[in-house]
Structure formats: structure tokens, C-alpha cells
Write a protein that holds these residues in place. Structure first.
Motif, PDB file in Angstrom:
ATOM      1  N   TYR A 143      16.721 -54.641   0.957  1.00 42.63           N
ATOM      2  CA  TYR A 143      16.643 -53.185   1.144  1.00 42.63           C
ATOM      3  C   TYR A 143      15.238 -52.681   0.828  1.00 42.63           C
ATOM      4  O   TYR A 143      14.461 -53.326   0.126  1.00 42.63           O
ATOM      5  N   THR A 144      14.921 -51.521   1.371  1.00 41.40           N
ATOM      6  CA  THR A 144      13.761 -50.738   0.926  1.00 41.40           C
ATOM      7  C   THR A 144      14.243 -49.299   0.791  1.00 41.40           C
ATOM      8  O   THR A 144      14.861 -48.772   1.723  1.00 41.40           O
ATOM      9  N   ILE A 145      13.982 -48.690  -0.362  1.00 39.64           N
ATOM     10  CA  ILE A 145      14.297 -47.271  -0.553  1.00 39.64           C
ATOM     11  C   ILE A 145      12.972 -46.517  -0.470  1.00 39.64           C
ATOM     12  O   ILE A 145      12.033 -46.829  -1.209  1.00 39.64           O
ATOM     13  N   VAL A 146      12.891 -45.551   0.429  1.00 47.46           N
ATOM     14  CA  VAL A 146      11.665 -44.767   0.584  1.00 47.46           C
ATOM     15  C   VAL A 146      11.908 -43.390  -0.031  1.00 47.46           C
ATOM     16  O   VAL A 146      12.889 -42.725   0.292  1.00 47.46           O
ATOM     17  N   ARG A 147      11.008 -43.010  -0.945  1.00 45.29           N
ATOM     18  CA  ARG A 147      11.161 -41.701  -1.618  1.00 45.29           C
ATOM     19  C   ARG A 147       9.930 -40.842  -1.331  1.00 45.29           C
ATOM     20  O   ARG A 147       8.979 -40.814  -2.110  1.00 45.29           O
ATOM     21  N   PRO A 148       9.950 -40.125  -0.195  1.00 44.40           N
ATOM     22  CA  PRO A 148       8.801 -39.278   0.113  1.00 44.40           C
ATOM     23  C   PRO A 148       8.826 -37.987  -0.686  1.00 44.40           C
ATOM     24  O   PRO A 148       9.894 -37.482  -1.048  1.00 44.40           O
ATOM     25  N   ASN A 149       7.642 -37.454  -0.939  1.00 40.31           N
ATOM     26  CA  ASN A 149       7.534 -36.105  -1.455  1.00 40.31           C
ATOM     27  C   ASN A 149       7.906 -35.172  -0.304  1.00 40.31           C
ATOM     28  O   ASN A 149       8.238 -35.641   0.787  1.00 40.31           O
ATOM     29  N   GLY A 150       7.843 -33.870  -0.478  1.00 39.65           N
ATOM     30  CA  GLY A 150       8.240 -32.953   0.597  1.00 39.65           C
ATOM     31  C   GLY A 150       7.563 -33.280   1.921  1.00 39.65           C
ATOM     32  O   GLY A 150       6.433 -33.776   1.937  1.00 39.65           O
ATOM     33  N   PHE A 151       8.241 -33.009   3.027  1.00 39.78           N
ATOM     34  CA  PHE A 151       7.625 -33.164   4.351  1.00 39.78           C
ATOM     35  C   PHE A 151       6.806 -31.913   4.672  1.00 39.78           C
ATOM     36  O   PHE A 151       7.145 -30.819   4.246  1.00 39.78           O
ATOM     37  N   PHE A 152       5.798 -32.086   5.504  1.00 43.44           N
ATOM     38  CA  PHE A 152       5.053 -30.912   5.996  1.00 43.44           C
ATOM     39  C   PHE A 152       6.018 -29.906   6.633  1.00 43.44           C
ATOM     40  O   PHE A 152       5.852 -28.702   6.486  1.00 43.44           O
ATOM     41  N   SER A 153       7.011 -30.426   7.354  1.00 45.99           N
ATOM     42  CA  SER A 153       7.928 -29.511   8.051  1.00 45.99           C
ATOM     43  C   SER A 153       8.684 -28.615   7.064  1.00 45.99           C
ATOM     44  O   SER A 153       9.057 -27.494   7.397  1.00 45.99           O
TER      45      SER A 153
END
Length: 288
Positions: A143-153
Motif C-alpha cells: 500500500y501507499t497512503i498519500v496525505r496531501p495538504n489542502g488542494f488549490f481547488s
């Protein structure tokens, strides 16, 4: 880079569209699942196959992972609609995909959650996402869990406020974070496809305070800088009232926004897109 067979779920969303573009540019074979096939045009039939399915309806997913090496899911909702809850979509729809992935012997499952989701499990929007993260980690799949900060959108809310000529913030407005553009995040995900069993926390190149973001929003619309700082107790009272008097459909996204905006959320910086430019582009569409 090795070219793999990838199933992309959530291909029509903000991040999904960017992922689709980057995956095809890098010559991966992609199967995109969409509810309505006309939501994506397919100029690249060599690399892209579009399959009609609904992740919330497991019967439409039967054998969808056959011959697939990697599943990437950006499936999730910020605002509940169509009578679907966070549990229906962020948890159950992803579980439906995971079951198919296990059945077909998929090698790697990439799931996009959000920054600090594990820390804020009490928020409705995260409760479902993190239940799925737990299930994925114990599924036996890489697995890979991706935790982005807020999106530009997501930052468009500031532009909407700025349109009225004034931005309202809770507290000092010095809380910092670094939102990320969809294309930068898509590139980071694709670059890390051969790395397994890890969590990637990631944000954009600029660490900005809420005051900075408000100023950028006002400036991009050629408005004078007018920012009103509301006392933080009002933010807490707003969350409490919404939880008490409205349904999760109403309070989910606002609770999420107001909680994360209360303190710094800084992720490792990445990418080349700047919020200032994004606001300028979006401002042109707002003014028309």
C-alpha cells in the motif's frame, strides 16, 4: 520507469484528472472507472480504457481488477450529496475496490487520504477515510497512503470571500500551511509508484499563512486588503452549534475546514505551481 497496468478510481475529480494525464504521459496502461463514460474524452486509446462502473455499487465492479498491477483511488467526497454519506463513499466504496483488488491479486494499492487524518479521526470526514486506511494496511496488499495538504481547488473559498471585498478569518490568521496543485500531487504519486508500504505527506512549494492567502485572493481580484479577524471562541462555538443543530451533511466539510484552520499544518514542500498564479487564473474566470 516500468510501465504498469493501473486502475484509476475517481478519474473525474480534481486530482483524478491530473493523475490520468500524468499516467498517460508516462505511458502507463490505464483503466479509468467512471460513472458516465462521456465525463472523460479519450484521445489516447493506446493507453487508456474507460470502464463504466460505480464504486458504491460492488456488483458493477466485478472482476474490474483482472490483469491490474496497481490500483490508485482518489475516491472521496468533501461535501455529501446524492444521499451518500462519508461512510458510503470514503469507506465502503474504497472497500469494494479493495475486495476486488485482493480477489485479482493486485500488487499495490495507492489511497489518497488527507494531511493529519490519523490525528483528527474525530472529524466525520476523516473517520471514514481512516477506517479505510486501517483496512488497507491490514489487507496484505502493498500500500501507499498519500496525505496531501489542502488542494488549490479548496482555496477557491478564499476567492469567493474576497469577491465580496473582505475576508473573514478566525484567530490571528498566522496559522500556516502549504496547499498543493493537483498536477504537482499527481507527479509525486506517479514518481512513488514503485515504493511500497509507506505514507507520503506532501504539500506545495509555498508555506503561507491564512493572512497571506487572504491577501493573495484579494489582490488577484484587485480588491483593497480588508481582512477581519474574528475571535477564536467564535470558531469553536460555530463547530459546536453546527454539530448540535445541523446534519453531518451540512457540518462535515465546515467542521473539517474550521478545525484544520486553527493551527499550522505544514507538510514537506514539493512542486512548482504557486497559489498566487492559480488565484490569478481563477480570478479571471470569476470576473467574467
Amino acid at each position: 520507469m516500468q510501465h504498469t497496468n493501473i486502475l484509476l478510481a475517481g478519474a473525474t475529480g480534481y486530482l483524478g484528472r491530473h493523475l490520468l494525464k500524468v499516467l498517460i504521459e508516462k505511458q502507463n496502461q490505464v483503466v479509468a472507472i467512471v460513472r458516465k463514460p462521456n465525463q472523460i474524452d479519450n484521445p489516447n486509446e493506446n493507453y487508456l480504457e474507460i470502464k463504466q462502473a460505480e464504486v458504491t455499487k460492488p456488483e458493477t465492479l466485478r472482476d474490474i481488477c483482472k490483469g491490474i498491477d496497481t490500483v490508485i483511488s482518489t475516491v472521496g467526497i468533501t461535501r455529501q450529496k446524492d444521499g451518500l454519506t462519508y461512510m458510503d463513499v470514503d469507506y465502503q466504496a474504497n472497500m469494494n475496490l479493495l475486495v476486488e483488488a485482493q480477489k485479482s491479486g493486485v500488487n499495490h494499492f495507492v489511497y489518497v487520504s488527507a494531511i493529519n487524518g490519523d490525528k483528527y479521526r474525530n472529524l466525520k470526514i476523516f473517520e471514514a477515510k481512516e477506517m479505510f486506511v486501517d483496512a488497507l494496511k491490514s489487507s496484505g496488499l502493498n500500500y501507499t497512503i498519500v496525505r496531501p495538504n489542502g488542494f488549490f481547488s479548496d482555496m477557491k473559498d478564499f476567492l469567493q470571500m474576497a469577491k465580496s471585498g473582505r475576508v473573514y478569518l478566525f484567530g490571528s490568521g498566522n496559522q500556516k500551511f502549504n496547499p498543493i496543485h493537483g498536477e504537482d500531487l499527481a507527479n509525486a504519486i506517479v514518481e512513488n509508484l514503485s515504493d511500497f508500504n509507506k505514507t507520503i505527506t506532501i504539500g506545495g512549494p509555498d508555506v503561507l499563512s491564512l493572512n497571506d492567502i487572504s491577501k493573495l485572493a484579494l489582490t488577484s481580484l484587485n480588491k483593497p486588503i480588508k481582512i477581519t479577524h474574528l475571535p477564536d471562541c467564535l470558531r469553536r462555538f460555530t463547530i459546536w452549534s453546527l454539530r448540535t443543530f445541523t446534519s453531518v451533511k451540512t457540518y462535515g466539510p465546515i467542521e473539517f475546514f474550521l478545525t484544520l484552520m486553527a493551527e499550522d499544518n505544514i507538510a514537506p514542500t514539493y512542486g512548482k505551481h504557486h497559489l498566487k498564479d492559480y488565484f490569478r487564473e481563477e480570478a479571471n474566470t470569476l470576473e467574467i
